[in-house]
Design an enzyme around this catalytic site. Sequence first.
Site, mmCIF file in Angstrom:
data_model
loop_
_atom_site.group_PDB
_atom_site.id
_atom_site.type_symbol
_atom_site.label_atom_id
_atom_site.label_comp_id
_atom_site.label_asym_id
_atom_site.label_seq_id
_atom_site.Cartn_x
_atom_site.Cartn_y
_atom_site.Cartn_z
ATOM 1 N N CYS A 68 -15.179 2.191 -0.918
ATOM 2 C CA CYS A 68 -14.864 2.244 0.514
ATOM 3 C C CYS A 68 -14.045 3.449 0.933
ATOM 4 O O CYS A 68 -14.484 4.229 1.775
ATOM 5 C CB CYS A 68 -14.133 0.974 0.927
ATOM 6 N N PHE A 79 0.810 -1.227 0.000
ATOM 7 C CA PHE A 79 0.000 0.000 0.000
ATOM 8 C C PHE A 79 0.837 1.269 0.000
ATOM 9 O O PHE A 79 0.504 2.245 0.665
ATOM 10 C CB PHE A 79 -0.982 -0.014 1.181
HETATM 11 C C1 UDX Z 1 -10.567 -1.350 0.524
HETATM 12 C C2 UDX Z 1 -9.807 -2.023 1.686
HETATM 13 O O1 UDX Z 1 -8.538 -2.535 1.219
HETATM 14 C C3 UDX Z 1 -10.634 -3.141 2.283
HETATM 15 O O2 UDX Z 1 -9.956 -3.698 3.417
HETATM 16 C C4 UDX Z 1 -11.978 -2.564 2.728
HETATM 17 O O3 UDX Z 1 -12.812 -3.591 3.241
HETATM 18 C C5 UDX Z 1 -12.671 -1.882 1.559
HETATM 19 O O4 UDX Z 1 -11.814 -0.885 0.987
HETATM 20 P P1 UDX Z 1 -11.077 -1.938 -2.045
HETATM 21 O O5 UDX Z 1 -11.831 -0.639 -2.105
HETATM 22 O O6 UDX Z 1 -11.681 -3.151 -2.644
HETATM 23 O O7 UDX Z 1 -10.745 -2.314 -0.517
HETATM 24 O O8 UDX Z 1 -9.691 -1.675 -2.805
HETATM 25 P P2 UDX Z 1 -8.142 -1.609 -2.487
HETATM 26 O O9 UDX Z 1 -7.463 -2.735 -3.155
HETATM 27 O O10 UDX Z 1 -7.852 -1.412 -1.055
HETATM 28 O O11 UDX Z 1 -7.750 -0.294 -3.317
HETATM 29 C C6 UDX Z 1 -8.376 0.964 -3.044
HETATM 30 C C7 UDX Z 1 -7.834 2.056 -3.932
HETATM 31 O O12 UDX Z 1 -6.515 2.402 -3.546
HETATM 32 C C8 UDX Z 1 -7.750 1.694 -5.417
HETATM 33 O O13 UDX Z 1 -8.212 2.794 -6.188
HETATM 34 C C9 UDX Z 1 -6.275 1.452 -5.652
HETATM 35 O O14 UDX Z 1 -5.888 1.719 -6.964
HETATM 36 C C10 UDX Z 1 -5.660 2.427 -4.672
HETATM 37 N N1 UDX Z 1 -4.308 2.058 -4.237
HETATM 38 C C11 UDX Z 1 -4.111 0.936 -3.491
HETATM 39 C C12 UDX Z 1 -3.227 2.874 -4.543
HETATM 40 O O15 UDX Z 1 -3.380 3.921 -5.198
HETATM 41 N N2 UDX Z 1 -1.983 2.541 -4.082
HETATM 42 C C13 UDX Z 1 -1.756 1.429 -3.334
HETATM 43 O O16 UDX Z 1 -0.591 1.206 -2.948
HETATM 44 C C14 UDX Z 1 -2.858 0.590 -3.032
#
Ligand code: UDX
Length: 438
Positions: free
Chosen positions: A267, A256
């Site tokens: 979310c 992350f």
């Molecule tokens: C998230 C949480 O991870 C999860 O635990 C919660 O229950 C719901 O919200 P989700 O929305 O499915 O899950 O997606 P996630 O994979 O966490 O990514 C969220 C956003 O962050 C995406 O737009 C992704 O592109 C972005 N992201 C993620 C980044 O920009 N950089 C990263 O390093 C990780």
Amino acid sequence: MKIAVVGTGYVGLVSGACFAEMGLNVTCVDIDEAKIEGLKQGVIPIYEPGLKSIVIRNYDAGRLQFTTDLPSVLNDMEMVFIAVGTPSDESGNAEMKYVWEVTDTIGNHIEKPLLIVTKSTVPVGTSHQIKERVQQRLDQRGLGSLQFDVASNPEFLKEGAAVDDFMSPDRVVVGVESERARELMTRLYRPFLLNNFRVIFMDILSAEMTKYASNAMLATRISFMNDIANLCERVGADVNMVRRGIGSDSRIGKNFLYPGCGYGGSCFPKDVKAIIKVAEKVGYEMRVLKAVEQVNENQKRVLFQKFMTFFNGDVAGKSVAVWGLSFKPETDDVRDAPALQLIRSLLEVKVNVRAYDPAAMDEARKQLHDTIYYAKDIYDAANNADALIVPTEWKEFRLPNWEILKKIMRTHVIIDGRNIYNKEDLTAYGFEYRGIGL
Ligand code: UDX
């Protein structure tokens, strides 16, 4: 053990199907009749790898049922999970009307002891309010002494990896206030965590808070890295190296920390807004999270700004290929997707958009209608394009045939919103490359 899961969205349907997969008898409930009828026929309303086969297998085996009629099944159940949506309302508060509808249905029909578990992400204090509302209804019905419990069991699954996340969770957080609730929740989750029982029991308010704090922390890491990436660009540093440099400190960790064109989805945007509102209600200001939101709003504009800068604003009539419409790969979810915001900005300056996404074209079409061209594949999208912009890192975008792209694109500009390409390689092929923080 018999349980009902109310709400067949991401959280409800995945939870219900996975509980059934573990051998429980599960009834999924939704007010949407078409959705319930579809599910009985094996039509899955969301794109989620692995979900369809689990739903069909367990439905055929009789462990998974679907109904629109909660009252008729309620008194067969030991537990009811509330997993309905809590989208943001206009002012950023969690919209609670669906939660209260379910609560009132339970209060009006419960006749036997029941554990009511909140799985939806809800403001801190909601489970206690559910308890009060149900108790009021019971008192009105002359059943005031009926034993029932509430618990909070927030869900941490990620879209695109929902089944795996649910079947082997890092941890399960459970807020309880009675031994009976604790015992039932232990029985429920033991099969998921046979070798390493990672259920963290706590009080209900802390469990509700944990969900918000968890999403807020992850969103903070992303906005922090996006800020660092923007600074890297300005001082000539390479954010990929910086990310590796800091991520190898075990206190920070490597996950992350990927900069990009902003976080989206159902979310993070809504939960960051909601926790800011929860704090406002008790007279506290979440200053870090307000900045997290602001950085993300800016970051969602970064791809457009890079495009405008490259062409010095002279863009009217140009054609742009956009690869990826969903907010992240492996989902058709376009809620708060940076790609859609980008496309709207491109359309405003009279750019023709040729978009392709492996799963999210239908969802995007519901919002963008016929304002853009929906391409057959990545090359169809890039045909005669003046620039290629990549807001979503689907695997099939990672190794395209650059020779073909070189031939079919009119101008050779690649704007990479997720840093999936190597700048040196693309420069060698004769492309102008712009990434995030490079
Ligand atoms: C998230 C949480 O991870 C999860 O635990 C919660 O229950 C719901 O919200 P989700 O929305 O499915 O899950 O997606 P996630 O994979 O966490 O990514 C969220 C956003 O962050 C995406 O737009 C992704 O592109 C972005 N992201 C993620 C980044 O920009 N950089 C990263 O390093 C990780």
